[in-house]
Motif scaffolding. Structure first.
Motif, PDB file in Angstrom:
ATOM      1  N   GLU A  79     -22.217  -1.761  -0.603  1.00  0.00           N
ATOM      2  CA  GLU A  79     -20.862  -1.317  -0.275  1.00  0.00           C
ATOM      3  C   GLU A  79     -19.843  -2.031  -1.168  1.00  0.00           C
ATOM      4  OE1 GLU A  79     -20.003   0.357   3.038  1.00  0.00           O
ATOM      5  OE2 GLU A  79     -17.833   0.008   3.028  1.00  0.00           O
ATOM      6  N   PHE A  80     -20.033  -3.335  -1.343  1.00  0.00           N
ATOM      7  CA  PHE A  80     -19.120  -4.112  -2.176  1.00  0.00           C
ATOM      8  C   PHE A  80     -19.167  -3.642  -3.635  1.00  0.00           C
ATOM      9  CE2 PHE A  80     -18.155  -7.713  -4.963  1.00  0.00           C
ATOM     10  CZ  PHE A  80     -16.913  -8.088  -4.471  1.00  0.00           C
ATOM     11  N   ALA A  81     -20.385  -3.417  -4.152  1.00  0.00           N
ATOM     12  CA  ALA A  81     -20.545  -2.984  -5.544  1.00  0.00           C
ATOM     13  C   ALA A  81     -19.833  -1.651  -5.772  1.00  0.00           C
ATOM     14  CB  ALA A  81     -22.019  -2.874  -5.903  1.00  0.00           C
ATOM     15  N   GLY A  82     -19.921  -0.746  -4.781  1.00  0.00           N
ATOM     16  CA  GLY A  82     -19.254   0.553  -4.876  1.00  0.00           C
ATOM     17  C   GLY A  82     -17.743   0.401  -4.965  1.00  0.00           C
ATOM     18  N   TRP A  83     -17.210  -0.485  -4.129  1.00  0.00           N
ATOM     19  CA  TRP A  83     -15.766  -0.737  -4.129  1.00  0.00           C
ATOM     20  C   TRP A  83     -15.315  -1.354  -5.450  1.00  0.00           C
ATOM     21  CZ3 TRP A  83     -13.484  -5.713  -4.300  1.00  0.00           C
ATOM     22  CH2 TRP A  83     -12.086  -5.730  -4.132  1.00  0.00           C
ATOM     23  N   LEU A  84     -16.099  -2.339  -5.925  1.00  0.00           N
ATOM     24  CA  LEU A  84     -15.738  -3.052  -7.152  1.00  0.00           C
ATOM     25  C   LEU A  84     -15.690  -2.109  -8.349  1.00  0.00           C
ATOM     26  CD1 LEU A  84     -15.228  -6.023  -7.959  1.00  0.00           C
ATOM     27  CD2 LEU A  84     -17.601  -6.143  -8.722  1.00  0.00           C
ATOM     28  N   ASP A  85     -16.581  -1.101  -8.339  1.00  0.00           N
ATOM     29  CA  ASP A  85     -16.725  -0.212  -9.487  1.00  0.00           C
ATOM     30  C   ASP A  85     -15.626   0.842  -9.567  1.00  0.00           C
ATOM     31  OD1 ASP A  85     -18.396   0.487 -11.753  1.00  0.00           O
ATOM     32  OD2 ASP A  85     -18.690   2.384 -10.694  1.00  0.00           O
ATOM     33  N   ASN A  86     -15.045   1.216  -8.419  1.00  0.00           N
ATOM     34  CA  ASN A  86     -14.053   2.297  -8.502  1.00  0.00           C
ATOM     35  C   ASN A  86     -12.684   1.805  -8.955  1.00  0.00           C
ATOM     36  OD1 ASN A  86     -12.425   1.639  -6.218  1.00  0.00           O
ATOM     37  ND2 ASN A  86     -13.854   2.667  -4.854  1.00  0.00           N
ATOM     38  N   SER A  87     -11.893   2.738  -9.476  1.00  0.00           N
ATOM     39  CA  SER A  87     -10.606   2.367 -10.072  1.00  0.00           C
ATOM     40  C   SER A  87      -9.525   2.174  -9.020  1.00  0.00           C
ATOM     41  CB  SER A  87     -10.150   3.450 -11.045  1.00  0.00           C
ATOM     42  OG  SER A  87     -11.033   3.507 -12.132  1.00  0.00           O
ATOM     43  N   PRO A  88      -8.791   1.058  -9.106  1.00  0.00           N
ATOM     44  CA  PRO A  88      -7.691   0.836  -8.169  1.00  0.00           C
ATOM     45  C   PRO A  88      -6.576   1.834  -8.449  1.00  0.00           C
ATOM     46  CG  PRO A  88      -7.762  -0.891  -9.840  1.00  0.00           C
ATOM     47  CD  PRO A  88      -8.956  -0.041 -10.050  1.00  0.00           C
ATOM     48  N   GLU A  89      -6.089   2.465  -7.375  1.00  0.00           N
ATOM     49  CA  GLU A  89      -5.081   3.517  -7.508  1.00  0.00           C
ATOM     50  C   GLU A  89      -3.670   2.951  -7.390  1.00  0.00           C
ATOM     51  OE1 GLU A  89      -5.780   2.671  -4.168  1.00  0.00           O
ATOM     52  OE2 GLU A  89      -7.785   2.426  -5.007  1.00  0.00           O
ATOM     53  N   LYS A  90      -3.442   2.266  -6.307  1.00  0.00           N
ATOM     54  CA  LYS A  90      -2.093   1.794  -5.989  1.00  0.00           C
ATOM     55  C   LYS A  90      -1.616   0.714  -6.968  1.00  0.00           C
ATOM     56  CE  LYS A  90      -1.871   4.571  -2.699  1.00  0.00           C
ATOM     57  NZ  LYS A  90      -2.714   4.496  -1.509  1.00  0.00           N
ATOM     58  N   PRO A  91      -0.338   0.774  -7.336  1.00  0.00           N
ATOM     59  CA  PRO A  91       0.209  -0.256  -8.233  1.00  0.00           C
ATOM     60  C   PRO A  91       0.496  -1.560  -7.494  1.00  0.00           C
ATOM     61  CG  PRO A  91       1.953   1.233  -7.571  1.00  0.00           C
ATOM     62  CD  PRO A  91       0.690   1.742  -6.931  1.00  0.00           C
ATOM     63  N   MET A  92       0.814  -2.598  -8.255  1.00  0.00           N
ATOM     64  CA  MET A  92       1.099  -3.894  -7.629  1.00  0.00           C
ATOM     65  C   MET A  92       2.422  -3.871  -6.874  1.00  0.00           C
ATOM     66  SD  MET A  92       2.494  -6.428 -10.611  1.00  0.00           S
ATOM     67  CE  MET A  92       0.885  -6.806 -11.230  1.00  0.00           C
ATOM     68  N   LEU A  93       2.518  -4.681  -5.844  1.00  0.00           N
ATOM     69  CA  LEU A  93       3.748  -4.856  -5.090  1.00  0.00           C
ATOM     70  C   LEU A  93       4.097  -6.333  -5.060  1.00  0.00           C
ATOM     71  CD1 LEU A  93       3.199  -2.645  -1.904  1.00  0.00           C
ATOM     72  CD2 LEU A  93       4.572  -2.109  -3.919  1.00  0.00           C
ATOM     73  N   LEU A  94       5.342  -6.648  -5.434  1.00  0.00           N
ATOM     74  CA  LEU A  94       5.824  -8.022  -5.354  1.00  0.00           C
ATOM     75  C   LEU A  94       6.601  -8.169  -4.055  1.00  0.00           C
ATOM     76  CD1 LEU A  94       5.921 -10.640  -7.024  1.00  0.00           C
ATOM     77  CD2 LEU A  94       8.128  -9.892  -7.898  1.00  0.00           C
ATOM     78  N   ARG A  95       5.892  -8.540  -3.009  1.00  0.00           N
ATOM     79  CA  ARG A  95       6.539  -8.623  -1.703  1.00  0.00           C
ATOM     80  C   ARG A  95       7.127  -9.990  -1.481  1.00  0.00           C
ATOM     81  NH1 ARG A  95       3.437  -6.041   3.136  1.00  0.00           N
ATOM     82  NH2 ARG A  95       4.958  -7.448   4.041  1.00  0.00           N
ATOM     83  N   ASP A  96       8.436 -10.036  -1.247  1.00  0.00           N
ATOM     84  CA  ASP A  96       9.111 -11.318  -1.131  1.00  0.00           C
ATOM     85  C   ASP A  96      10.395 -11.166  -0.306  1.00  0.00           C
ATOM     86  OD1 ASP A  96      10.360 -13.720  -1.424  1.00  0.00           O
ATOM     87  OD2 ASP A  96      10.169 -13.816  -3.603  1.00  0.00           O
ATOM     88  N   PRO A  97      10.433 -11.821   0.867  1.00  0.00           N
ATOM     89  CA  PRO A  97      11.624 -11.742   1.711  1.00  0.00           C
ATOM     90  C   PRO A  97      12.878 -12.262   1.017  1.00  0.00           C
ATOM     91  CG  PRO A  97      10.090 -13.415   2.525  1.00  0.00           C
ATOM     92  CD  PRO A  97       9.383 -12.647   1.476  1.00  0.00           C
ATOM     93  N   PHE A  98      12.714 -13.161   0.051  1.00  0.00           N
ATOM     94  CA  PHE A  98      13.866 -13.631  -0.723  1.00  0.00           C
ATOM     95  C   PHE A  98      14.432 -12.512  -1.599  1.00  0.00           C
ATOM     96  CE2 PHE A  98      14.941 -15.045  -5.083  1.00  0.00           C
ATOM     97  CZ  PHE A  98      16.205 -15.565  -4.820  1.00  0.00           C
ATOM     98  N   LEU A  99      13.550 -11.816  -2.318  1.00  0.00           N
ATOM     99  CA  LEU A  99      14.000 -10.746  -3.209  1.00  0.00           C
ATOM    100  C   LEU A  99      14.602  -9.581  -2.427  1.00  0.00           C
ATOM    101  CD1 LEU A  99      11.133 -10.677  -5.851  1.00  0.00           C
ATOM    102  CD2 LEU A  99      13.468 -11.523  -6.141  1.00  0.00           C
ATOM    103  N   MET A 100      14.030  -9.319  -1.249  1.00  0.00           N
ATOM    104  CA  MET A 100      14.565  -8.267  -0.387  1.00  0.00           C
ATOM    105  C   MET A 100      16.024  -8.560  -0.043  1.00  0.00           C
ATOM    106  SD  MET A 100      13.874  -5.465   1.051  1.00  0.00           S
ATOM    107  CE  MET A 100      12.602  -4.801   2.096  1.00  0.00           C
ATOM    108  N   ARG A 101      16.323  -9.820   0.220  1.00  0.00           N
ATOM    109  CA  ARG A 101      17.712 -10.204   0.487  1.00  0.00           C
ATOM    110  C   ARG A 101      18.545 -10.128  -0.789  1.00  0.00           C
ATOM    111  NH1 ARG A 101      14.820 -12.985   4.163  1.00  0.00           N
ATOM    112  NH2 ARG A 101      15.754 -13.373   6.213  1.00  0.00           N
ATOM    113  N   PHE A 102      17.957 -10.608  -1.879  1.00  0.00           N
ATOM    114  CA  PHE A 102      18.669 -10.714  -3.154  1.00  0.00           C
ATOM    115  C   PHE A 102      19.417  -9.428  -3.516  1.00  0.00           C
ATOM    116  CE2 PHE A 102      19.339 -11.036  -7.657  1.00  0.00           C
ATOM    117  CZ  PHE A 102      19.511 -12.378  -7.895  1.00  0.00           C
ATOM    118  N   VAL A 103      18.736  -8.294  -3.328  1.00  0.00           N
ATOM    119  CA  VAL A 103      19.345  -6.997  -3.657  1.00  0.00           C
ATOM    120  C   VAL A 103      20.687  -6.811  -2.958  1.00  0.00           C
ATOM    121  CG1 VAL A 103      18.898  -4.520  -3.795  1.00  0.00           C
ATOM    122  CG2 VAL A 103      16.982  -6.097  -3.601  1.00  0.00           C
ATOM    123  N   PHE A 104      20.804  -7.417  -1.760  1.00  0.00           N
ATOM    124  CA  PHE A 104      21.990  -7.185  -0.936  1.00  0.00           C
ATOM    125  C   PHE A 104      22.990  -8.340  -0.953  1.00  0.00           C
ATOM    126  CE2 PHE A 104      18.728  -4.496   1.256  1.00  0.00           C
ATOM    127  CZ  PHE A 104      19.304  -3.281   0.954  1.00  0.00           C
TER     128      PHE A 104
END
Lengths: 191, 191
Positions: A79-104
């Motif tokens: 199961e792990f080998a199958g997951w490792l081999d497939n292509s990641p679809e979703k892009p990266m997310l920089l999640r940060d409560p500081f940056l969320m505030r920064f915008v405002f």
DNA sequence: CTTTATATATATACAAAGTATATATTAAAC
DNA sequence: GTTTAATATATACTTTGTATATATATAAAG
């Protein structure tokens, strides 16, 4: 995702939940937050699905209550080998409560935002020191683990210089505004 | 968090759910993933708590079914101001299904990992172009929004150069291994 | 002029990720 | 011997994220 992080770690060695959390914090600490509330339910599900096996260890010579030692099964490895081999679809997310505030921060007090930025600079300067120290320890790890550690340092350095640059820009903006307040004709001329 | 993103956006202008999603994607697209399944339940909760008010608009001249237009209330503005003012506790997280796999690529086929890295390079080169184009459009936005856009570009550039460097290192590692296979005495000498 | 496609708009069920907290065992400190 | 700290597991709950169903109005296709 946590499911695969656990399966991946069990490739190295058998572990119990408490130890798994430590390793995830070490290896993906800056990528994924982790809690016992995620570890134990996941271990239970993986066990029920036959992807890992379990041995209870009552006496281990060390501190604390009995442990449940988990190993990855053949089914789990597949199961792990199958997951490792497939292509990641979703892009990266920089999640940060500081940056969320920064915008405002434009809606709030600008000098307060400079305070918070200073806190962030302190935090990430400390983090950067720790990360650079850890880099040396990882010389015997595989190439991929080393490269991920490099990325952590690069991200930290980039973010720090962005914070410092932002602080400078905001301070300039504040003093420009102050000046306009005391000498209103400047604003009239500029606008 | 999404709660505050919505309240923040409603400071600019009144909006309905569909439009809010567009704005969040534009402004925090690289920080937070967003879906209608998050928007509408949150709007309902904010409305029930009296933080936003609502007007149903049946005829708007434009395409589509009736809209529910939301405005931020005084209570909502106060709640938002309180959140904006307090210090963010949690550190940033770089969540990425690609990086999660990357750590474990040592357990798989190395040349497969190079393929995936190439896909990532293509994706982020495209993204970088789009981001740089958007930078120019934002000249009339506030300083904080502009700085966040700068950060997006910096992150993208840093990540791209890390990807390219990683690819090079991995390819060198692969060819080193191949060489050792055909000339076993080299490995013996090195080990 | 009717069907079809498309953009707009809302809603809900569900799964995964993340938080908070309760409970228990053992070694070491006091 | 009682407290403290580290180890270890478990569960209830909230937030975040995915999938999918439904409906309206305009534009395009036939």
């Amino acid at each position: 995702m946590i499911k695969y992080a656990i399966l991946g770690l069990l490739h190295y060695t058998d572990m119990h939940g408490y130890r798994i959390k430590e390793h995830i914090e070490q290896n993906f600490g800056n990528m994924w937050s982790i809690n016992y509330g995620q570890i134990y339910p996941n271990l239970k599900k993986l066990y029920d699905d036959g992807l890992i096996s379990m041995t209870e260890i009552t006496q281990n010579g060390e501190k604390g209550p009995p442990r449940k030692l988990y190993s990855i099964t053949e089914k789990g490895k597949n199961e792990f080998a199958g997951w490792l081999d497939n292509s990641p679809e979703k892009p990266m997310l920089l999640r940060d409560p500081f940056l969320m505030r920064f915008v405002f921060y434009g809606f709030g007090d600008m000098s307060r935002s400079v305070e918070v930025i200073d806190d962030q600079i302190k935090r990430y300067e400390k983090d950067l020191k720790r990360r650079k120290k850890n880099l040396k320890k990882r010389d015997n790890s595989g190439i991929y683990v080393q490269l991920i550690a490099d990325l952590g340092v690069n991200l930290n350095e980039m973010f720090l210089s962005w914070l410092k640059h932002s602080k400078k820009e905001i301070l300039e903006n504040i003093s420009k505004n102050e000046q306009e307040k005391t000498n209103p004709e400047i604003r009239r001329a500029a606008g």
